[in-house]
Design an enzyme around this catalytic site. Structure first.
Site, PDB file in Angstrom:
ATOM      1  N   ASP A 215       9.545  -0.964  -4.029  1.00 38.07           N
ATOM      2  CA  ASP A 215      10.569  -1.633  -3.232  1.00 38.07           C
ATOM      3  C   ASP A 215      11.494  -2.478  -4.109  1.00 38.07           C
ATOM      4  OD1 ASP A 215      11.298  -2.341  -0.359  1.00 38.07           O
ATOM      5  OD2 ASP A 215      10.920  -4.354  -1.136  1.00 38.07           O
ATOM      6  N   GLU A 267      -3.404   6.225 -17.010  1.00 41.18           N
ATOM      7  CA  GLU A 267      -4.862   6.168 -17.179  1.00 41.18           C
ATOM      8  C   GLU A 267      -5.553   7.109 -16.204  1.00 41.18           C
ATOM      9  OE1 GLU A 267      -5.946   2.085 -16.496  1.00 41.18           O
ATOM     10  OE2 GLU A 267      -4.830   1.390 -18.254  1.00 41.18           O
TER      11      GLU A 267
HETATM   12  C1  NOJ Z   1      13.701  -2.328   1.184  1.00 42.41           C
HETATM   13  C2  NOJ Z   1      12.853  -1.945   2.348  1.00 42.41           C
HETATM   14  O1  NOJ Z   1      12.989  -0.559   2.572  1.00 42.41           O
HETATM   15  C3  NOJ Z   1      13.321  -2.774   3.511  1.00 42.41           C
HETATM   16  O2  NOJ Z   1      12.737  -2.356   4.713  1.00 42.41           O
HETATM   17  C4  NOJ Z   1      13.019  -4.217   3.224  1.00 42.41           C
HETATM   18  O3  NOJ Z   1      13.594  -5.022   4.229  1.00 42.41           O
HETATM   19  C5  NOJ Z   1      13.589  -4.659   1.872  1.00 42.41           C
HETATM   20  N1  NOJ Z   1      13.420  -3.685   0.839  1.00 42.41           N
HETATM   21  C6  NOJ Z   1      12.926  -5.942   1.404  1.00 42.41           C
HETATM   22  O4  NOJ Z   1      11.602  -5.721   1.036  1.00 42.41           O
END
Ligand code: NOJ
Ligand code: CA
Length: 552
Positions: A215, A267
């Protein structure tokens, strides 16, 4: 953990895989509390198998206060009790693996949730303490520190700074959060934070997790040296520097972190894969996709392609070339948990690209569902024929439309609360799936659904489409399985048809041709055996808004 030998050895399983995204709270509810859970997913493994997918990517399932749908993680090495237990997680992996399906977990390294033990410890500790130094705490400006440390906006609101109350009850320091205030940003200059993430990666990899979706992968390292603090009001990629020196995003140093993750990924046998969610300039994506880093990087370019022949071709060309240079394969995405479902985007003939959609259509137009479904299916079919991995979001195999009429009081998305008058909410694509024609929450579970489902839901349910020729569900099943048989080296050749400029035609080695009609009249097909088409042919011709696969 049982070992499934067929899962070993193949280092490249992800390169041309079909990956199905599950948003766990909205997929299937096993215990009737209205929230999707691991039990529910386990019960639907036969369904996942019937789709023929290679892997499931599961959005966050960790303990969370749900300030941002689970992307506010309070404990990286545990399961939200509302979603299940670690034992159920092990059972899910076992079931998936037994059925030849791998599991990709969502890692959220830019920020935690505010109930994370380390954030709670930071609140209780003194300014300047090691506890505070795991996050980004700063004194405010002004005589009493009452002015926020910098003019930095958050993605979910006007400011990325929130002031805390110190343990002695006085107004205190401020902490940085690029998203909601319940999502404090980690300080990645802190060694303890780095080590803790390696521990998390080992924890899940040891349990059999096959890969990670990372993310906001471009945001971890910020320039915070010598008292500097980033200031920014817009998160448009256009205002980001594209040379690795931007003070907030996509800094070159972030790749040192991913290099250390790669060592851990390697790993394992096969090495764990990872795909970056990095909203960066296109020229910067290859670094995330490097074999020394995460290995693959999302390209979201098709979200902006609309229904335009030339644009689709340009995007395909650009990304296939870029992926080749980095040694990776590209990704194709039309929908996910953050985006208006593409069957709805395509249901508006004028504007079908993501950016323009809200502006043009939110309150005015009525969706043309038939058109939306036809174009969505034709586009998915085109992407499934391109080299690279295709990410499918739960429900798109039903041609599910966005739910556009969720009442304000039922909304959950922080993006909605930021500007309720704009109606900008991601909840409409997160409504629990319809499994049956009727019944409690259309088969999602026995006790309702945490977001309200619309009355038309049963008409597009799995039960309605299962085994029905011409349904989107059966089309997806057919295409995903056919693709496996046709899959070949990661090359394409374009073929031009001067009499039909709106026909996009390419082939893959071995005689696999893909033809999409972006125009509005039926077009003659190239010679060969028609293997599949997204809509029936008309008098042997390819109708408008239709894709066909041909063996020639
Ligand atoms: C991207 C994620 O897909 C989204 O749902 C989220 O709100 C933001 N990153 C923050 O983590
Ligand atoms: Ca449940």
């Amino acid at each position: 953990m049982a070992e499934y030998t067929f899962l070993k050895g193949d280092q490249n399983w992800w390169r041309q895989a079909v990956i199905y995204q599950i948003y766990p709270r909205s997929f299937a509810d096993g215990n009737g509390d209205g929230i999707g859970d691991l039990k529910g997913i386990i019960s639907r493994v036969p369904y996942l198998k019937s789709l023929g997918i290679d892997a499931v990517w599961m959005s966050p399932f960790y303990p969370s206060q749900l300030a941002d749908g689970g992307y506010d993680v309070d404990d990286y090495r545990n399961i939200d009790p509302r979603i299940g237990t670690l034992a159920e997680f092990d059972q899910l992996i076992e079931e998936l693996h037994k059925n030849g399906i791998r599991l990709i977990a969502d890692l959220v390294p830019n920020h935690s949730g505010d109930q994370h033990v380390w954030f709670q410890a930071a609140l209780k500790a003194a300014p300047g303490s090691p506890e505070r130094n795991r996050y980004i705490f700063r004194d405010g400006k002004g005589e009493n520190g009452e002015i926020r440390p910098s003019e930095l906006a958050s993605h979910f609101g006007p400011t990325a700074w929130t002031r805390i109350t110190e343990p002695d009850g006085t107004p205190g320091q401020w902490y940085m959060h690029l998203f909601a205030k319940e999502q404090p940003d980690w300080n990645w200059d802190n060694q303890e934070v780095r080590e803790d993430f390696l521990k998390t990666i080992r924890f899940w990899s040891d349990r059999g997790v096959d890969g990670y979706r990372v993310d906001v992968a471009h945001a971890l390292v910020k320039d915070l040296k010598n008292g500097h603090l980033p200031e920014r009001q817009s998160f448009d990629v256009k205002v980001m520097k594209d040379d690795g020196t931007d003070d907030l995003f996509d800094r070159d140093e972030v790749h040192e972190i991913y290099a250390s993750w790669r060592e851990v990924f390697n790993e394992y046998d096969p090495p764990r894969m990872a795909v970056a969610e990095a909203w960066v300039h296109a020229n910067r994506r290859p670094a995330y996709a490097s074999t020394k880093g995460l290995g693959q990087s999302f390209n979201f370019d098709m979200l902006g392609a609309g229904w335009r022949t030339k644009k689709v071709r340009e995007i395909a060309d650009y990304n296939l070339t870029a992926a080749k240079k980095s040694g990776s394969s590209t990704t194709w995405v039309l929908s996910n948990h953050d985006i208006i479902r593409h069957a709805t985007r395509f249901a508006f003939p004028m504007v079908s690209d993501f950016a323009g959609w809200y502006k043009a259509n939110r309150f005015t137009a009525k969706p043309d569902i038939e058109l939306g479904t036809a174009r969505a299916n034709a586009m998915t079919m085109l992407l499934l024929a391109l080299p690279g991995s295709t990410y499918i979001y739960q429900g798109e195999e039903l041609a599910l439309q966005e739910v556009l009429d969720i009442p304000a009081e039922d909304m959950q998305d922080p993006q909605f609360f930021r500007n309720p008058e704009l109606g900008l909410s991601r909840d409409g694509c997160r409504v629990p799936l319809p499994w049956t024609k009727t019944g409690s929450s259309f088969g999602f579970g026995s006790g309702g659904s945490h977001l309200p489902q619309p009355s038309w839901y049963g008409s597009v349910s799995v039960e309605t489409q299962d085994g029905v020729q011409g349904s989107t569900l059966e089309l997806y099943r057919k295409l995903i399985n056919l693709r496996k048989q046709l899959q070949t080296s990661e090359e394409i050749t374009w073929h031009r048809n001067w009499f039909a400029p709106k026909l996009l035609h390419f082939s893959r080695p071995g005689g696999w041709h893909c033809v999409t009609n972006f125009g509005n009249k039926p077009v003659k097909l190239p010679a060969g055996e028609v293997l599949a088409s997204s809509q029936p042919l008309s008098d042997g011709k390819l109708p408008a808004n239709t894709t066909a696969w041909i063996r020639a």
